[in-house]
Design a protein around this motif. Structure first.
Motif, mmCIF file in Angstrom:
data_model
loop_
_atom_site.group_PDB
_atom_site.id
_atom_site.type_symbol
_atom_site.label_atom_id
_atom_site.label_comp_id
_atom_site.label_asym_id
_atom_site.label_seq_id
_atom_site.Cartn_x
_atom_site.Cartn_y
_atom_site.Cartn_z
ATOM 1 N N PRO A 155 -57.211 -39.116 39.660
ATOM 2 C CA PRO A 155 -58.341 -38.239 39.372
ATOM 3 C C PRO A 155 -57.869 -36.788 39.318
ATOM 4 O O PRO A 155 -56.973 -36.388 40.057
ATOM 5 N N SER A 156 -58.470 -36.029 38.480
ATOM 6 C CA SER A 156 -58.078 -34.640 38.294
ATOM 7 C C SER A 156 -58.445 -33.805 39.511
ATOM 8 O O SER A 156 -59.516 -33.955 40.085
ATOM 9 N N THR A 157 -57.536 -32.910 39.909
ATOM 10 C CA THR A 157 -57.827 -31.990 41.005
ATOM 11 C C THR A 157 -58.299 -30.651 40.461
ATOM 12 O O THR A 157 -58.577 -29.751 41.215
ATOM 13 N N ARG A 158 -58.392 -30.550 39.154
ATOM 14 C CA ARG A 158 -58.832 -29.303 38.548
ATOM 15 C C ARG A 158 -60.317 -29.087 38.789
ATOM 16 O O ARG A 158 -61.084 -30.016 38.874
ATOM 17 N N THR A 159 -60.690 -27.842 38.876
ATOM 18 C CA THR A 159 -62.089 -27.489 39.043
ATOM 19 C C THR A 159 -62.842 -27.883 37.787
ATOM 20 O O THR A 159 -62.372 -27.593 36.690
ATOM 21 N N PRO A 160 -63.984 -28.536 37.923
ATOM 22 C CA PRO A 160 -64.736 -28.892 36.724
ATOM 23 C C PRO A 160 -65.021 -27.653 35.880
ATOM 24 O O PRO A 160 -65.468 -26.643 36.406
ATOM 25 N N PRO A 161 -64.756 -27.722 34.574
ATOM 26 C CA PRO A 161 -64.920 -26.537 33.735
ATOM 27 C C PRO A 161 -66.354 -26.018 33.716
ATOM 28 O O PRO A 161 -66.580 -24.847 33.512
ATOM 29 N N ILE A 162 -67.324 -26.877 33.972
ATOM 30 C CA ILE A 162 -68.717 -26.438 33.966
ATOM 31 C C ILE A 162 -68.925 -25.359 35.023
ATOM 32 O O ILE A 162 -69.578 -24.360 34.783
ATOM 33 N N MET A 163 -68.350 -25.544 36.197
ATOM 34 C CA MET A 163 -68.519 -24.565 37.265
ATOM 35 C C MET A 163 -67.824 -23.251 36.927
ATOM 36 O O MET A 163 -68.387 -22.193 37.127
ATOM 37 N N VAL A 164 -66.604 -23.329 36.449
ATOM 38 C CA VAL A 164 -65.857 -22.124 36.118
ATOM 39 C C VAL A 164 -66.511 -21.413 34.938
ATOM 40 O O VAL A 164 -66.591 -20.191 34.909
ATOM 41 N N ASP A 165 -67.042 -22.179 33.992
ATOM 42 C CA ASP A 165 -67.705 -21.586 32.837
ATOM 43 C C ASP A 165 -68.952 -20.807 33.225
ATOM 44 O O ASP A 165 -69.379 -19.919 32.499
ATOM 45 N N SER A 166 -69.548 -21.127 34.357
ATOM 46 C CA SER A 166 -70.748 -20.416 34.775
ATOM 47 C C SER A 166 -70.419 -19.066 35.412
ATOM 48 O O SER A 166 -71.315 -18.285 35.711
ATOM 49 N N LEU A 167 -69.140 -18.793 35.612
ATOM 50 C CA LEU A 167 -68.704 -17.510 36.161
ATOM 51 C C LEU A 167 -68.144 -16.631 35.052
ATOM 52 O O LEU A 167 -67.696 -17.129 34.027
ATOM 53 N N GLU A 168 -68.159 -15.337 35.294
ATOM 54 C CA GLU A 168 -67.562 -14.412 34.335
ATOM 55 C C GLU A 168 -67.007 -13.209 35.090
ATOM 56 O O GLU A 168 -67.456 -12.899 36.197
ATOM 57 N N VAL A 169 -66.018 -12.562 34.512
ATOM 58 C CA VAL A 169 -65.424 -11.373 35.115
ATOM 59 C C VAL A 169 -66.522 -10.322 35.246
ATOM 60 O O VAL A 169 -67.305 -10.103 34.329
ATOM 61 N N GLY A 170 -66.590 -9.700 36.411
ATOM 62 C CA GLY A 170 -67.607 -8.689 36.671
ATOM 63 C C GLY A 170 -68.804 -9.225 37.441
ATOM 64 O O GLY A 170 -69.632 -8.463 37.922
ATOM 65 N N LEU A 171 -68.908 -10.562 37.568
ATOM 66 C CA LEU A 171 -70.024 -11.178 38.281
ATOM 67 C C LEU A 171 -69.943 -10.819 39.759
ATOM 68 O O LEU A 171 -68.888 -10.950 40.384
ATOM 69 N N ARG A 172 -71.059 -10.379 40.321
ATOM 70 C CA ARG A 172 -71.120 -10.079 41.749
ATOM 71 C C ARG A 172 -71.601 -11.316 42.476
ATOM 72 O O ARG A 172 -72.547 -11.978 42.035
ATOM 73 N N LEU A 173 -70.935 -11.615 43.586
ATOM 74 C CA LEU A 173 -71.263 -12.803 44.364
ATOM 75 C C LEU A 173 -70.842 -12.606 45.805
ATOM 76 O O LEU A 173 -70.438 -11.515 46.196
ATOM 77 N N GLN A 174 -70.942 -13.667 46.595
ATOM 78 C CA GLN A 174 -70.469 -13.679 47.980
ATOM 79 C C GLN A 174 -69.215 -14.546 48.008
ATOM 80 O O GLN A 174 -69.218 -15.645 47.446
#
Length: 117
Positions: free
Chosen positions: A24-43
């Protein structure tokens, strides 16, 4: 299983040689990473285990960064404090919530059983 065995299995499927199922892939599901963008403020979770205000400064799709694909900058701190983190150590409305811990239910059931006796 060697590549030679895999090639043989592909060329001769009825010979009994079977290719092992892929891991099984250990990579982060692209859906989750795609929901982020540079400049996004978070915790983001710091090394002390607490969440602090941060901003996404980079997102990597490299296999080397698959376990921690997001680089964050903690507000009010120097750039030398920027770190790569996995999605699980980030909180944002754009990310799905992590599954709830079942420990609380188990403790409640244990207390209920203790009262019955």
């Amino acid at each position: 299983s060697s590549r030679l065995e895999s090639d043989f299995a592909l060329q001769h499927p009825s010979s009994g040689w079977r290719q092992r199922p892929s891991r099984p892939s250990t990579r982060t599901p692209p859906i989750m990473v795609d929901s982020l963008e540079v400049g996004l403020r978070l915790q983001a979770m710091y090394s002390d285990g607490e969440f602090y205000p941060a901003e996404v400064v980079a997102i990597s799709d490299s296999k080397k960064r698959s376990k921690a694909p997001v680089r964050v900058h903690f507000k009010g701190y120097d750039e030398s404090e920027d770190i790569w983190l996995p999605i699980s150590k980030l909180k944002s409305k754009r990310l799905p919530k992590p599954p709830a811990e079942p420990k609380a239910k188990a403790k409640a059931k244990a207390k209920a059983k203790a009262k019955e006796y």
